[in-house]
Design a protein around this motif. Structure first.
Motif, PDB file in Angstrom:
ATOM      1  N   ARG A 108       0.751  -1.237  -0.007  1.00  0.00           N
ATOM      2  CA  ARG A 108       0.049   0.078   0.114  1.00  0.00           C
ATOM      3  C   ARG A 108       0.935   1.382   0.043  1.00  0.00           C
ATOM      4  O   ARG A 108       1.435   1.428   1.064  1.00  0.00           O
ATOM      5  CB  ARG A 108      -0.995  -0.132   1.172  1.00  0.00           C
ATOM      6  N   ILE A 109       1.137   1.746  -1.272  1.00  0.00           N
ATOM      7  CA  ILE A 109       2.169   2.881  -1.223  1.00  0.00           C
ATOM      8  C   ILE A 109       1.517   4.226  -0.593  1.00  0.00           C
ATOM      9  O   ILE A 109       0.572   4.610  -1.100  1.00  0.00           O
ATOM     10  CB  ILE A 109       2.602   3.056  -2.911  1.00  0.00           C
ATOM     11  N   ARG A 110       2.314   4.808   0.262  1.00  0.00           N
ATOM     12  CA  ARG A 110       1.943   6.095   0.959  1.00  0.00           C
ATOM     13  C   ARG A 110       2.604   7.211   0.037  1.00  0.00           C
ATOM     14  O   ARG A 110       1.856   8.357   0.244  1.00  0.00           O
ATOM     15  CB  ARG A 110       2.098   5.824   2.218  1.00  0.00           C
ATOM     16  N   GLN A 111       3.869   6.902  -0.468  1.00  0.00           N
ATOM     17  CA  GLN A 111       4.602   8.116  -0.973  1.00  0.00           C
ATOM     18  C   GLN A 111       5.461   7.697  -1.990  1.00  0.00           C
ATOM     19  O   GLN A 111       6.053   6.503  -1.734  1.00  0.00           O
ATOM     20  CB  GLN A 111       5.161   8.965   0.177  1.00  0.00           C
ATOM     21  N   MET A 112       5.596   8.063  -3.111  1.00  0.00           N
ATOM     22  CA  MET A 112       6.609   7.885  -4.093  1.00  0.00           C
ATOM     23  C   MET A 112       7.323   8.976  -4.504  1.00  0.00           C
ATOM     24  O   MET A 112       6.921   9.996  -4.879  1.00  0.00           O
ATOM     25  CB  MET A 112       5.876   7.161  -5.300  1.00  0.00           C
ATOM     26  N   CYS A 113       8.742   9.007  -4.833  1.00  0.00           N
ATOM     27  CA  CYS A 113       9.700   9.996  -5.448  1.00  0.00           C
ATOM     28  C   CYS A 113      10.564   9.348  -6.511  1.00  0.00           C
ATOM     29  O   CYS A 113      11.253   8.337  -6.085  1.00  0.00           O
ATOM     30  CB  CYS A 113      10.381  10.577  -4.051  1.00  0.00           C
ATOM     31  N   GLN A 114      10.668  10.143  -7.362  1.00  0.00           N
ATOM     32  CA  GLN A 114      11.641  10.047  -8.443  1.00  0.00           C
ATOM     33  C   GLN A 114      12.760  11.045  -8.522  1.00  0.00           C
ATOM     34  O   GLN A 114      12.355  12.191  -8.599  1.00  0.00           O
ATOM     35  CB  GLN A 114      10.974   9.921  -9.787  1.00  0.00           C
ATOM     36  N   SER A 115      13.892  10.674  -8.463  1.00  0.00           N
ATOM     37  CA  SER A 115      15.039  11.534  -8.256  1.00  0.00           C
ATOM     38  C   SER A 115      16.128  11.084  -9.011  1.00  0.00           C
ATOM     39  O   SER A 115      16.115  10.114  -9.650  1.00  0.00           O
ATOM     40  CB  SER A 115      15.389  11.956  -6.950  1.00  0.00           C
ATOM     41  N   MET A 116      17.092  12.094  -9.480  1.00  0.00           N
ATOM     42  CA  MET A 116      18.440  11.726 -10.311  1.00  0.00           C
ATOM     43  C   MET A 116      19.405  11.458  -9.174  1.00  0.00           C
ATOM     44  O   MET A 116      19.610  12.202  -7.992  1.00  0.00           O
ATOM     45  CB  MET A 116      18.755  12.661 -10.918  1.00  0.00           C
ATOM     46  N   ARG A 117      20.463  10.453  -9.480  1.00  0.00           N
ATOM     47  CA  ARG A 117      21.536  10.149  -8.755  1.00  0.00           C
ATOM     48  C   ARG A 117      22.426  10.088  -9.758  1.00  0.00           C
ATOM     49  O   ARG A 117      22.901   9.048 -10.320  1.00  0.00           O
ATOM     50  CB  ARG A 117      21.414   8.995  -7.816  1.00  0.00           C
TER      51      ARG A 117
END
Length: 100
Positions: free
Chosen positions: A33-42
């Motif tokens: 049950r996904i509460r938060q998702m983040c996409q970022s660059m590394r």
């Protein structure tokens, strides 16, 4: 309890198809049950981060609460003698008396 799961595109050769397959396999297997998702660059890589609840743990917790709730409500009415210790308060009748 919330959990964290991260996916780094570097682990799959920066292939978007492979990254998508990894994420989908995790979702199908764990059914979070996904509460938060983040996409970022590394650097040159994509990092996907998820904060989620484990649905299996959540279902177990809900089932346990239902069992405890059922036992306590039944014991209250069937195993114990229930005495209402509230002071007696005159009650308002459901229908008003007829007017003359």
């Amino acid at each position: 309890m919330y959990r964290y799961k991260g996916f780094d595109s570097a682990l799959c050769g920066d292939s978007m198809v492979a990254l998508e397959a990894m994420v989908n396999a995790w979702m199908e297997e764990q059914q979070p049950r996904i509460r938060q998702m983040c996409q970022s660059m590394r650097g040159e890589h994509i990092l996907l981060s998820f904060v989620y609840e484990d649905t299996h743990q959540l279902e177990q917790r809900v089932a346990a609460q239902k069992q405890v709730g059922t036992r306590s409500s039944f014991s209250r009415f069937f195993e114990e003698e229930h005495v209402d210790e509230r002071p007696t308060v005159p009650r308002i009748p459901a229908t008003p008396p007829p007017l003359h």
